[in-house]
Design a protein around this motif. Structure first.
Motif, PDB file in Angstrom:
ATOM      1  N   GLN A 197       0.957  -1.665   0.225  1.00 45.16           N
ATOM      2  CA  GLN A 197       0.491  -0.253  -0.483  1.00 45.16           C
ATOM      3  C   GLN A 197       0.806   1.242   0.079  1.00 45.16           C
ATOM      4  O   GLN A 197       0.423   1.911  -0.497  1.00 45.16           O
ATOM      5  CB  GLN A 197      -0.733   0.023   1.420  1.00 45.16           C
ATOM      6  CG  GLN A 197      -1.286   1.122   1.188  1.00 45.16           C
ATOM      7  CD  GLN A 197      -2.775   0.781   2.339  1.00 45.16           C
ATOM      8  OE1 GLN A 197      -2.647   0.261   3.624  1.00 45.16           O
ATOM      9  NE2 GLN A 197      -3.096   2.115   3.108  1.00 45.16           N
ATOM     10  N   LYS A 198       2.088   0.949   0.216  1.00 47.50           N
ATOM     11  CA  LYS A 198       2.415   2.055   1.026  1.00 47.50           C
ATOM     12  C   LYS A 198       3.156   3.162  -0.784  1.00 47.50           C
ATOM     13  O   LYS A 198       3.321   4.612  -0.824  1.00 47.50           O
ATOM     14  CB  LYS A 198       3.376   2.161   1.865  1.00 47.50           C
ATOM     15  CG  LYS A 198       3.192   1.963   3.712  1.00 47.50           C
ATOM     16  CD  LYS A 198       4.617   2.232   4.124  1.00 47.50           C
ATOM     17  CE  LYS A 198       4.512   1.913   5.759  1.00 47.50           C
ATOM     18  NZ  LYS A 198       6.051   1.707   6.727  1.00 47.50           N
ATOM     19  N   ASP A 202       1.721   5.901  -2.164  1.00 44.55           N
ATOM     20  CA  ASP A 202       2.061   7.301  -1.801  1.00 44.55           C
ATOM     21  C   ASP A 202       2.666   8.342  -2.461  1.00 44.55           C
ATOM     22  O   ASP A 202       2.954   9.314  -2.239  1.00 44.55           O
ATOM     23  CB  ASP A 202       2.688   7.461  -0.576  1.00 44.55           C
ATOM     24  CG  ASP A 202       1.223   6.295   0.929  1.00 44.55           C
ATOM     25  OD1 ASP A 202       0.260   6.920   0.177  1.00 44.55           O
ATOM     26  OD2 ASP A 202       1.938   6.197   1.330  1.00 44.55           O
ATOM     27  N   HIS A 250      -2.761   7.936  -4.158  1.00 42.78           N
ATOM     28  CA  HIS A 250      -2.586   7.934  -2.446  1.00 42.78           C
ATOM     29  C   HIS A 250      -4.027   7.512  -2.680  1.00 42.78           C
ATOM     30  O   HIS A 250      -4.416   6.424  -1.771  1.00 42.78           O
ATOM     31  CB  HIS A 250      -2.128   8.573  -1.913  1.00 42.78           C
ATOM     32  CG  HIS A 250      -2.533   8.442   0.009  1.00 42.78           C
ATOM     33  ND1 HIS A 250      -1.922   7.452   0.714  1.00 42.78           N
ATOM     34  CD2 HIS A 250      -3.116   9.195   0.675  1.00 42.78           C
ATOM     35  CE1 HIS A 250      -2.862   7.752   1.744  1.00 42.78           C
ATOM     36  NE2 HIS A 250      -3.401   9.165   2.240  1.00 42.78           N
ATOM     37  N   TYR A 251      -4.765   8.212  -2.944  1.00 40.92           N
ATOM     38  CA  TYR A 251      -6.192   8.361  -2.149  1.00 40.92           C
ATOM     39  C   TYR A 251      -7.290   7.216  -3.425  1.00 40.92           C
ATOM     40  O   TYR A 251      -7.602   7.128  -3.058  1.00 40.92           O
ATOM     41  CB  TYR A 251      -6.847  10.094  -2.882  1.00 40.92           C
ATOM     42  CG  TYR A 251      -6.487  10.706  -2.154  1.00 40.92           C
ATOM     43  CD1 TYR A 251      -7.108  10.566  -0.220  1.00 40.92           C
ATOM     44  CD2 TYR A 251      -5.767  12.174  -1.301  1.00 40.92           C
ATOM     45  CE1 TYR A 251      -6.379  11.635   0.662  1.00 40.92           C
ATOM     46  CE2 TYR A 251      -4.840  12.768  -0.571  1.00 40.92           C
ATOM     47  CZ  TYR A 251      -5.504  12.826   0.668  1.00 40.92           C
ATOM     48  OH  TYR A 251      -4.908  13.392   2.072  1.00 40.92           O
ATOM     49  N   GLN A 271      -2.786  11.248   6.123  1.00 36.24           N
ATOM     50  CA  GLN A 271      -2.818  10.096   7.544  1.00 36.24           C
ATOM     51  C   GLN A 271      -4.271   9.924   7.928  1.00 36.24           C
ATOM     52  O   GLN A 271      -5.370   8.512   8.077  1.00 36.24           O
ATOM     53  CB  GLN A 271      -1.649   8.563   8.207  1.00 36.24           C
ATOM     54  CG  GLN A 271      -0.439   8.976   7.440  1.00 36.24           C
ATOM     55  CD  GLN A 271      -0.684   8.017   5.805  1.00 36.24           C
ATOM     56  OE1 GLN A 271      -2.125   7.153   5.389  1.00 36.24           O
ATOM     57  NE2 GLN A 271      -0.121   8.609   4.869  1.00 36.24           N
TER      58      GLN A 271
END
Length: 349
Positions: free
Chosen positions: A191-192, A195, A201-202, A310
């Motif tokens: 998941q990182k 970013d 990211h969104y 976050q």
């Protein structure tokens, strides 16, 4: 014997040439509708160039070009419609399942032509219940003047015309295709890895399962299949928010609110009722806001900037939208004349 062989070869050669001609004709054949649409596009953009001319000489040249395209358009459409008659043009394109609109201002005309890819009836609670007809538009064949002149960020996601809500997909499709291209090349593992940009990211937060399937697990090894699946699922996640935006726009259509204030209310209502990370990020990102959302974008960024990336979740997005909507209720900002010079220039182009 020799004559038979020669005749046979000659026959096969002729058939091959005919087949090649047939394929070439099929590939290059342009329908009457495509010819008219092409001329209408050239005429419309030539009109834009006249408006954008910076010198008298440039204006004379572009007016000459526009008149040439106008004559071509008149010739091609003579037996079908009068290109200067809005209702006739609208009826012609509507019969081909296209949406056509023209906005007339003192500075000149602005055109919009796009295919209708689907339509239907929808009912939404915003919180009042609003039932309306909607149509989803594909990529624009002719862009409005503001988009043609300034770029895709000036486009809107939702509009209302004659009792129908129109969902504009062109700008979002470009953003989603960019996200796909970046992530497909990156080959994220966790998941990182999403970013790398606010948009990616969104997007992951909106579509964790789809992003997992497409980019991490590589469920589809073929890039084209993966892109098609990703775009379809991404749009499905965006649609409920845009329909909520459309419901507010439909509810406000008889009001005397300015176009900007109507769009602000629609955007805030969509995020309040159906909070969505991607559309919230789009609104609050430098360079993506337009003259309809500049003031609103600054306020959203201000309220969300007090917390870390976050910490933002759908509940916070919804509550932020509700708070701003309540603050702007009956606000004098809706009565401001629609002049971008009177609004803070939050966008850096």
């Amino acid at each position: 014997m020799f004559k038979k062989i020669f005749s046979s070869r000659y026959l096969h050669l002729c058939l091959a040439i005919l087949a090649l001609y047939g394929v070439t004709w099929y590939v290059t054949y342009t329908t009457e509708f495509e010819k008219i649409m092409n001329r209408f596009k050239r005429y419309s953009y030539a009109n834009y160039e006249v408006r954008a001319s910076k010198t008298s000489m440039m204006r004379l040249e572009t007016e000459f070009t526009r008149d040439q395209f106008a004559e071509q358009l008149r010739s091609f459409s003579a037996d079908l419609f009068d290109y200067r008659n809005e209702e006739q043009v609208q009826a012609y394109f509507s019969s081909r399942n296209f949406f056509y609109d023209i906005s007339k201002t003192d500075e000149g005309n602005s055109y919009l032509l796009a295919p209708i890819i689907s339509s239907g009836q929808h009912e939404a609670q915003i919180p009042e219940t609003v039932a309306f007809r909607y149509a989803i538009l594909g990529k624009e064949e002719i862009m409005p003047f503001s988009v043609y002149q300034e770029g895709p960020w000036t486009s809107v996601f939702v509009s209302e015309k004659n009792g129908t809500v129109y969902i504009h997909t062109g700008t979002l499709d470009s953003l989603l295709r960019w996200c796909f291209a970046v992530l497909w090349k990156l080959e994220p593992r966790t998941q990182k890895d999403f970013d790398i940009d606010g948009a990616t990211h969104y997007l992951y937060l909106d579509l964790p399962a789809v992003c997992q399937e497409v980019f991490i697990e590589r469920r589809f090894y073929d890039e084209e299949t993966s892109r098609k699946y990703f775009l379809e699922k991404a749009f499905q996640s965006l649609l409920p928010t845009m329909l909520a935006m459309g419901a507010r726009m439909m509810a406000d259509k008889e009001t005397s609110f300015s176009a900007r204030y109507k769009y602000e209310r629609a955007y805030l209502t969509g995020l309040a009722v159906r909070p969505q990370y991607t559309l919230c990020n789009y609104l609050a990102t430098f360079g993506l806001c337009n003259t309809l959302t500049r003031s609103l974008a600054g306020e959203v960024r201000t309220q969300l900037s007090i917390m870390g990336t976050q910490e933002i979740n759908v509940e916070i997005i919804s509550q932020t939208a509700q708070n701003i909507l309540a603050e702007r209720q009956d606000s004098a900002i809706r009565d401001l004349i629609e002049d971008s010079r009177e609004l803070p220039d939050f966008c850096h182009r």
